[in-house]
Design a protein around this motif. Sequence first.
Motif, PDB file in Angstrom:
ATOM      1  N   ASN A 229       0.820  -1.212   0.000  1.00  0.00           N
ATOM      2  CA  ASN A 229       0.000   0.000   0.000  1.00  0.00           C
ATOM      3  C   ASN A 229       0.857   1.266   0.000  1.00  0.00           C
ATOM      4  OD1 ASN A 229       0.860  -0.446   2.671  1.00  0.00           O
ATOM      5  ND2 ASN A 229      -0.879   0.664   3.525  1.00  0.00           N
ATOM      6  N   TYR A 230       2.061   1.170   0.589  1.00  0.00           N
ATOM      7  CA  TYR A 230       3.004   2.296   0.599  1.00  0.00           C
ATOM      8  C   TYR A 230       3.488   2.592  -0.823  1.00  0.00           C
ATOM      9  CZ  TYR A 230       7.320   4.904   1.602  1.00  0.00           C
ATOM     10  OH  TYR A 230       8.315   5.844   1.626  1.00  0.00           O
ATOM     11  N   VAL A 231       3.864   1.548  -1.542  1.00  0.00           N
ATOM     12  CA  VAL A 231       4.330   1.716  -2.920  1.00  0.00           C
ATOM     13  C   VAL A 231       3.188   2.202  -3.810  1.00  0.00           C
ATOM     14  CG1 VAL A 231       5.307   0.531  -4.923  1.00  0.00           C
ATOM     15  CG2 VAL A 231       6.109  -0.047  -2.628  1.00  0.00           C
ATOM     16  N   ALA A 232       2.002   1.676  -3.583  1.00  0.00           N
ATOM     17  CA  ALA A 232       0.840   2.064  -4.391  1.00  0.00           C
ATOM     18  C   ALA A 232       0.571   3.562  -4.310  1.00  0.00           C
ATOM     19  CB  ALA A 232      -0.391   1.270  -3.959  1.00  0.00           C
ATOM     20  N   ARG A 233       0.814   4.164  -3.158  1.00  0.00           N
ATOM     21  CA  ARG A 233       0.581   5.601  -3.010  1.00  0.00           C
ATOM     22  C   ARG A 233       1.456   6.410  -3.965  1.00  0.00           C
ATOM     23  NH1 ARG A 233       0.198   4.543   2.632  1.00  0.00           N
ATOM     24  NH2 ARG A 233       2.280   5.390   3.057  1.00  0.00           N
ATOM     25  N   TYR A 234       2.689   5.947  -4.173  1.00  0.00           N
ATOM     26  CA  TYR A 234       3.578   6.637  -5.107  1.00  0.00           C
ATOM     27  C   TYR A 234       3.097   6.490  -6.546  1.00  0.00           C
ATOM     28  CZ  TYR A 234       7.139   7.648  -1.596  1.00  0.00           C
ATOM     29  OH  TYR A 234       7.823   8.158  -0.515  1.00  0.00           O
ATOM     30  N   ILE A 235       2.515   5.356  -6.861  1.00  0.00           N
ATOM     31  CA  ILE A 235       1.990   5.123  -8.208  1.00  0.00           C
ATOM     32  C   ILE A 235       0.771   5.995  -8.459  1.00  0.00           C
ATOM     33  CG2 ILE A 235       0.947   3.406  -9.733  1.00  0.00           C
ATOM     34  CD1 ILE A 235       2.597   1.284  -8.096  1.00  0.00           C
ATOM     35  N   VAL A 236      -0.193   5.926  -7.557  1.00  0.00           N
ATOM     36  CA  VAL A 236      -1.458   6.634  -7.723  1.00  0.00           C
ATOM     37  C   VAL A 236      -1.255   8.149  -7.702  1.00  0.00           C
ATOM     38  CG1 VAL A 236      -3.734   7.006  -6.674  1.00  0.00           C
ATOM     39  CG2 VAL A 236      -2.784   4.704  -6.797  1.00  0.00           C
ATOM     40  N   ASN A 237      -0.240   8.616  -6.986  1.00  0.00           N
ATOM     41  CA  ASN A 237       0.023  10.053  -6.871  1.00  0.00           C
ATOM     42  C   ASN A 237       1.257  10.483  -7.666  1.00  0.00           C
ATOM     43  OD1 ASN A 237      -2.099  10.818  -4.825  1.00  0.00           O
ATOM     44  ND2 ASN A 237      -1.014   9.255  -3.647  1.00  0.00           N
ATOM     45  N   ALA A 238       1.582   9.738  -8.707  1.00  0.00           N
ATOM     46  CA  ALA A 238       2.756  10.057  -9.531  1.00  0.00           C
ATOM     47  C   ALA A 238       2.668  11.480 -10.071  1.00  0.00           C
ATOM     48  CB  ALA A 238       2.875   9.061 -10.680  1.00  0.00           C
ATOM     49  N   GLY A 239       3.788  12.183 -10.038  1.00  0.00           N
ATOM     50  CA  GLY A 239       3.834  13.559 -10.520  1.00  0.00           C
ATOM     51  C   GLY A 239       4.531  13.670 -11.861  1.00  0.00           C
ATOM     52  N   ASN A 240       5.380  14.676 -12.008  1.00  0.00           N
ATOM     53  CA  ASN A 240       6.032  14.937 -13.295  1.00  0.00           C
ATOM     54  C   ASN A 240       7.369  14.233 -13.470  1.00  0.00           C
ATOM     55  OD1 ASN A 240       3.972  16.675 -14.184  1.00  0.00           O
ATOM     56  ND2 ASN A 240       4.868  18.395 -13.048  1.00  0.00           N
ATOM     57  N   SER A 241       8.012  13.841 -12.362  1.00  0.00           N
ATOM     58  CA  SER A 241       9.330  13.214 -12.471  1.00  0.00           C
ATOM     59  C   SER A 241       9.253  11.909 -13.241  1.00  0.00           C
ATOM     60  CB  SER A 241       9.911  12.951 -11.082  1.00  0.00           C
ATOM     61  OG  SER A 241      10.080  14.144 -10.367  1.00  0.00           O
ATOM     62  N   PHE A 242      10.261  11.653 -14.058  1.00  0.00           N
ATOM     63  CA  PHE A 242      10.278  10.382 -14.790  1.00  0.00           C
ATOM     64  C   PHE A 242      10.572   9.231 -13.837  1.00  0.00           C
ATOM     65  CE2 PHE A 242      12.967   7.241 -17.181  1.00  0.00           C
ATOM     66  CZ  PHE A 242      11.889   6.550 -17.708  1.00  0.00           C
ATOM     67  N   ILE A 243      11.731   9.278 -13.172  1.00  0.00           N
ATOM     68  CA  ILE A 243      12.098   8.229 -12.225  1.00  0.00           C
ATOM     69  C   ILE A 243      11.507   8.556 -10.865  1.00  0.00           C
ATOM     70  CG2 ILE A 243      13.997   7.105 -10.982  1.00  0.00           C
ATOM     71  CD1 ILE A 243      13.924   6.226 -13.838  1.00  0.00           C
ATOM     72  N   ILE A 244      10.727   7.634 -10.329  1.00  0.00           N
ATOM     73  CA  ILE A 244      10.156   7.782  -8.995  1.00  0.00           C
ATOM     74  C   ILE A 244      10.641   6.601  -8.157  1.00  0.00           C
ATOM     75  CG2 ILE A 244       8.035   7.876  -7.624  1.00  0.00           C
ATOM     76  CD1 ILE A 244       6.635   8.991 -10.142  1.00  0.00           C
ATOM     77  N   VAL A 245      11.353   6.896  -7.083  1.00  0.00           N
ATOM     78  CA  VAL A 245      11.888   5.855  -6.201  1.00  0.00           C
ATOM     79  C   VAL A 245      11.214   5.987  -4.836  1.00  0.00           C
ATOM     80  CG1 VAL A 245      13.951   4.778  -5.225  1.00  0.00           C
ATOM     81  CG2 VAL A 245      14.104   6.014  -7.411  1.00  0.00           C
ATOM     82  N   PRO A 246      10.275   5.117  -4.514  1.00  0.00           N
ATOM     83  CA  PRO A 246       9.631   5.199  -3.197  1.00  0.00           C
ATOM     84  C   PRO A 246      10.627   4.906  -2.074  1.00  0.00           C
ATOM     85  CG  PRO A 246       8.370   3.810  -4.712  1.00  0.00           C
ATOM     86  CD  PRO A 246       9.705   4.049  -5.346  1.00  0.00           C
ATOM     87  N   ASN A 247      10.517   5.674  -0.987  1.00  0.00           N
ATOM     88  CA  ASN A 247      11.286   5.433   0.228  1.00  0.00           C
ATOM     89  C   ASN A 247      12.666   6.094   0.151  1.00  0.00           C
ATOM     90  OD1 ASN A 247      13.267   3.848   2.015  1.00  0.00           O
ATOM     91  ND2 ASN A 247      11.297   3.195   2.815  1.00  0.00           N
ATOM     92  N   LEU A 248      12.998   6.904   1.172  1.00  0.00           N
ATOM     93  CA  LEU A 248      14.263   7.633   1.206  1.00  0.00           C
ATOM     94  C   LEU A 248      15.474   6.705   1.167  1.00  0.00           C
ATOM     95  CD1 LEU A 248      15.836  10.268   1.466  1.00  0.00           C
ATOM     96  CD2 LEU A 248      15.560  10.118   3.949  1.00  0.00           C
ATOM     97  N   LYS A 249      15.407   5.584   1.903  1.00  0.00           N
ATOM     98  CA  LYS A 249      16.535   4.646   1.905  1.00  0.00           C
ATOM     99  C   LYS A 249      16.817   4.137   0.497  1.00  0.00           C
ATOM    100  CE  LYS A 249      15.868   2.906   6.639  1.00  0.00           C
ATOM    101  NZ  LYS A 249      15.542   1.703   7.450  1.00  0.00           N
ATOM    102  N   TRP A 250      15.740   3.819  -0.238  1.00  0.00           N
ATOM    103  CA  TRP A 250      15.928   3.299  -1.584  1.00  0.00           C
ATOM    104  C   TRP A 250      16.396   4.393  -2.552  1.00  0.00           C
ATOM    105  CZ3 TRP A 250      16.907  -1.417  -2.554  1.00  0.00           C
ATOM    106  CH2 TRP A 250      16.342  -2.437  -1.790  1.00  0.00           C
ATOM    107  N   LYS A 251      15.994   5.633  -2.305  1.00  0.00           N
ATOM    108  CA  LYS A 251      16.491   6.739  -3.130  1.00  0.00           C
ATOM    109  C   LYS A 251      18.003   6.867  -2.978  1.00  0.00           C
ATOM    110  CE  LYS A 251      12.282   9.530  -3.091  1.00  0.00           C
ATOM    111  NZ  LYS A 251      11.607  10.746  -2.569  1.00  0.00           N
ATOM    112  N   ILE A 252      18.478   6.736  -1.744  1.00  0.00           N
ATOM    113  CA  ILE A 252      19.916   6.820  -1.487  1.00  0.00           C
ATOM    114  C   ILE A 252      20.649   5.663  -2.179  1.00  0.00           C
ATOM    115  CG2 ILE A 252      21.691   6.686   0.308  1.00  0.00           C
ATOM    116  CD1 ILE A 252      19.642   8.106   2.175  1.00  0.00           C
ATOM    117  N   ILE A 253      20.089   4.454  -2.054  1.00  0.00           N
ATOM    118  CA  ILE A 253      20.679   3.281  -2.706  1.00  0.00           C
ATOM    119  C   ILE A 253      20.712   3.465  -4.221  1.00  0.00           C
ATOM    120  CG2 ILE A 253      20.347   0.813  -3.182  1.00  0.00           C
ATOM    121  CD1 ILE A 253      19.220   0.596  -0.301  1.00  0.00           C
ATOM    122  N   TYR A 254      19.620   3.986  -4.772  1.00  0.00           N
ATOM    123  CA  TYR A 254      19.536   4.239  -6.213  1.00  0.00           C
ATOM    124  C   TYR A 254      20.647   5.191  -6.656  1.00  0.00           C
ATOM    125  CZ  TYR A 254      17.782   6.310 -10.564  1.00  0.00           C
ATOM    126  OH  TYR A 254      17.669   6.789 -11.842  1.00  0.00           O
TER     127      TYR A 254
END
Length: 243
Positions: free
Chosen positions: A203-228
């Motif tokens: 459900n956490y990941v789904a929120r990022y999908i349903v509320n997708a904005g203008n950015s092409f790459i969307i990485v849910p979760n700050l930890k995963w953004k850092i890893i990315y």
Amino acid sequence: MNQNTNKTVLILGANSDVAKQCIKQYIQKGFSVIAASRNIKSLEEFVQQNKFSSEVTILSFDSADFDSHKKFYNELSLKPHIVVYAAGFLVDNEKALRDFKGTKQMMMVNYMGAVSILNIIAMDESNKNLERIIGLSSLSGVRGRKSNFVYGSTKAAFTTYLAGLRQELASKNIKVNALVIGYIRTKINEGLQLNESLIMEPNYVARYIVNAGNSFIIVPNLKWKIIYLILKVLPESLVAKLP
């Protein structure tokens, strides 16, 4: 809160745990949902349990049956405003290296099937509704790593395709997003030894999908953004030392 958008979202591969959460959240935003999957029975049970019968249309869709895609799309009673490609298939890397059957299935579901159906949808000049296409990709596709590079290669290809599709559709003001996702507590990851602190709920990941904005790459979760970001810049010599 139901916002009564009178818009339609088509979810391809709608039987996944994340996709089912997307169904719930899109309905809450007032969307009608076309849920398409090979496993119709499971979707029907989900819809009945949640009393979504009036908001959800269930259709059979096989991402690996390329020849059926044109007919599937042409027969949609409503052409979608939003399309989410959530279909996915995974086999262990060791198995994929020794048995091409699993590798081929990953290629067909994760990449080839996506390109097949999304090309049809994107090139339909008659659908004036289309606003957005969202593809579910993976951190596994950011860099080739010895533990999962076969699966990762299919996701890397999918992300590259979505990047080009975004450019192709920009003049029509149709947005394209790639959700680059890490570990999720889903059926596909059952039995794998994963770092519990990095596992996200569907459900956490789904929120990022349903509320997708203008950015092409969307990485849910700050930890995963850092890893990315680390994976993007890490020297090859250090990538080679990763599991």
